[in-house]
Design a protein around this motif. Structure first.
Motif, PDB file in Angstrom:
ATOM      1  N   LEU A  18       0.536  -1.525   0.252  1.00  0.00           N
ATOM      2  CA  LEU A  18      -0.162  -0.324   0.075  1.00  0.00           C
ATOM      3  C   LEU A  18       0.535   1.682   0.219  1.00  0.00           C
ATOM      4  CD1 LEU A  18      -2.992  -0.617   2.536  1.00  0.00           C
ATOM      5  CD2 LEU A  18      -3.168  -0.635   0.280  1.00  0.00           C
ATOM      6  N   ALA A  19       2.023   0.686   0.905  1.00  0.00           N
ATOM      7  CA  ALA A  19       3.223   1.916   0.276  1.00  0.00           C
ATOM      8  C   ALA A  19       3.896   2.743  -0.675  1.00  0.00           C
ATOM      9  CB  ALA A  19       3.716   2.435   1.880  1.00  0.00           C
ATOM     10  N   ALA A  20       3.336   1.789  -1.429  1.00  0.00           N
ATOM     11  CA  ALA A  20       4.223   1.920  -2.957  1.00  0.00           C
ATOM     12  C   ALA A  20       2.847   2.650  -4.005  1.00  0.00           C
ATOM     13  CB  ALA A  20       4.497   0.512  -3.357  1.00  0.00           C
ATOM     14  N   ILE A  21       1.532   2.728  -3.073  1.00  0.00           N
ATOM     15  CA  ILE A  21       0.376   3.759  -3.892  1.00  0.00           C
ATOM     16  C   ILE A  21       0.829   4.645  -3.625  1.00  0.00           C
ATOM     17  CG2 ILE A  21      -1.660   3.582  -4.657  1.00  0.00           C
ATOM     18  CD1 ILE A  21      -1.557   0.173  -4.332  1.00  0.00           C
ATOM     19  N   ASP A  22       0.631   5.842  -4.718  1.00  0.00           N
ATOM     20  CA  ASP A  22       0.356   6.986  -4.403  1.00  0.00           C
ATOM     21  C   ASP A  22      -0.787   7.303  -4.667  1.00  0.00           C
ATOM     22  OD1 ASP A  22       0.566  10.321  -4.668  1.00  0.00           O
ATOM     23  OD2 ASP A  22       1.610   9.831  -6.566  1.00  0.00           O
ATOM     24  N   THR A  23      -1.433   8.134  -3.223  1.00  0.00           N
ATOM     25  CA  THR A  23      -2.827   7.971  -2.727  1.00  0.00           C
ATOM     26  C   THR A  23      -3.095   9.446  -3.800  1.00  0.00           C
ATOM     27  OG1 THR A  23      -2.057   9.348  -1.007  1.00  0.00           O
ATOM     28  CG2 THR A  23      -2.793   6.943  -0.743  1.00  0.00           C
TER      29      THR A  23
END
Lengths: 279, 279
Positions: A18-23
């Motif tokens: 999830l941290a690798a996904i740019d929100t």
């Protein structure tokens, strides 16, 4: 035409990071806010028509339904998706349920007991605002259940969702993935506007303090319960317009895959015409 | 601004004479279809905002709700009212239920048993598509209940609705009054279009044969159950745009009478701002 948003880019990857996904990203969509809003608006009639066909099918012994599961941190936009995406569908075809903290009666049953009662009937678009996933998310973060119980629930959930799919329900699971900074901004906005004070709950800040633990819980839950038959989508949600368009596109695509058509009459049309003319 | 439709002209008169009401009229509204549709559209945001305020109130211990009861002959436009009027409201604030023929379990209970289960929670706009009035309408016409039982039910219904009003529910009862000729045209249209065949039911023609008896049953039921606290409105429904605008106006007026406002925070706003800033 539906929008040009490529939903495959939103499918949860394995292992999920999830941290690798740019929100704040808008994967699979080339335009900006204006184009996104226009695409959302132009998809409304299509979504409504497809849902009406699903409903029509159910009046002719069809058993199919669609279930949209919405999970997210507070302020991520579940309510906006319900209002702006689901709101375009005829209310008669929607079965919406917002799951709150379980009641004493609900706690006295298996965690799926209250969930099963809210499953959509044939022909309906069911929408779960929170769901059985709370029982592996907040339960993990807050220790409401033991690790052993939570471990068991992943399998129980997989079996449960497969059962739904086998019975004719298309299951679409969405995590609206908002960034912690964007949440802070939205909560700040709520506290700054007296017309929005009712939307704020001090408990939201209590949960916010567990942000990393929630991300970990989501990551594990999604990894353990993603299936081709009941897929998870992670939708970057810092841009409300994008999150709404993405969910609308997922629903339209799911309904299109059902290859729906208006059901044929189960009565003699000419005979009824004659009977009506004589009435 | 709401529309200029004068809803007092729609209030059921005593004694009620349904035959004297022109089902193609548009009482209380000066404009035609184009103006009516524009008025409907311009009322959507107002209705949605008022309902959101009602919902907000319920999060601060408010107990008020609104219940719209829709009764009509087939094809009169209940579905269109739900879709085009209620559809403008956030689905999260709507509690819609369509009452069908009662199940065996429902029949084994008092006629209000299944009705009570669908009453709107605080903050919601409840919508009954058909209702407890079927138990004095089709039951009278088709003889499903004895005259004595039906006679008793008028009083039971009055007491029931007064109970709802006393508990904080605004009750609005609407008969969409369509003409027999207009119904014939709408049924003809359904039979002529394969995409609408699913909306037609041969049983509709069976009921149509009892038109005069239904009008008599409606007339008596409305006369016996109209009350200032739970009023009946008879809305000429040959023009769909008018019926929709009339219902929307009734809802907007009812919500405006509640004198709603955003509830004050039940927490210390400044303390929460500080806590958020530090998070």
């Amino acid at each position: 035409m539906t929008s040009e948003l490529d939903t495959q880019l939103l499918r949860a990857s394995h292992p999920l990071d999830l941290a690798a996904i740019d929100t704040s990203s808008t994967p699979g969509f080339d335009g900006g806010k204006k184009a996104g809003r226009a695409a959302l608006e132009s998809g409304e009639a299509r979504l409504a028509e497809l849902q009406e066909k699903l409903f029509a099918e159910s009046t002719a012994d069809g058993t199919r339904s669609v279930l949209l599961v919405l999970q997210a941190m507070d302020t991520a936009g579940k309510g906006g998706v319900v209002s702006h995406v689901v709101g375009a569908v005829d209310p008669q075809g929607v079965a919406l349920h917002a799951f709150k903290s379980p009641t004493d009666e609900e706690k006295a049953h298996d965690f799926l007991w209250r969930i099963r009662k809210q499953l959509p009937a044939a022909g309906r678009l069911g929408v779960f605002d929170r769901s059985h996933y709370e029982d592996v998310l907040i339960h993990r973060v807050r220790g409401f259940s033991t690790p052993e119980v939570i471990e068991q629930r992943y399998g129980t959930i997989r079996d449960f969702e497969q059962e739904l799919v086998d019975a004719g329900t298309t299951v679409i699971k969405v995590m609206l993935h908002i960034g912690a900074d964007e949440q802070k901004q939205r909560l700040t906005d709520r506290l700054a506007d007296p017309a929005k004070h009712w939307k704020f709950n001090p408990g939201d800040l209590d949960e916010r303090a567990f942000w990393p633990q929630y991300m970990e819980a989501y990551q594990i839950a999604l990894d353990r319960t993603d299936a081709d038959s009941a897929p998870w989508y992670v939708i970057p949600a810092d841009h409300k317009w994008f999150a709404r368009l993405a969910v609308q596109t997922l629903l339209i695509e799911a309904l299109e895959r059902l290859d729906l058509d208006w059901p044929a009459a189960d009565y003699d049309v000419e005979a009824e015409k004659a009977r009506l003319a004589a009435s």
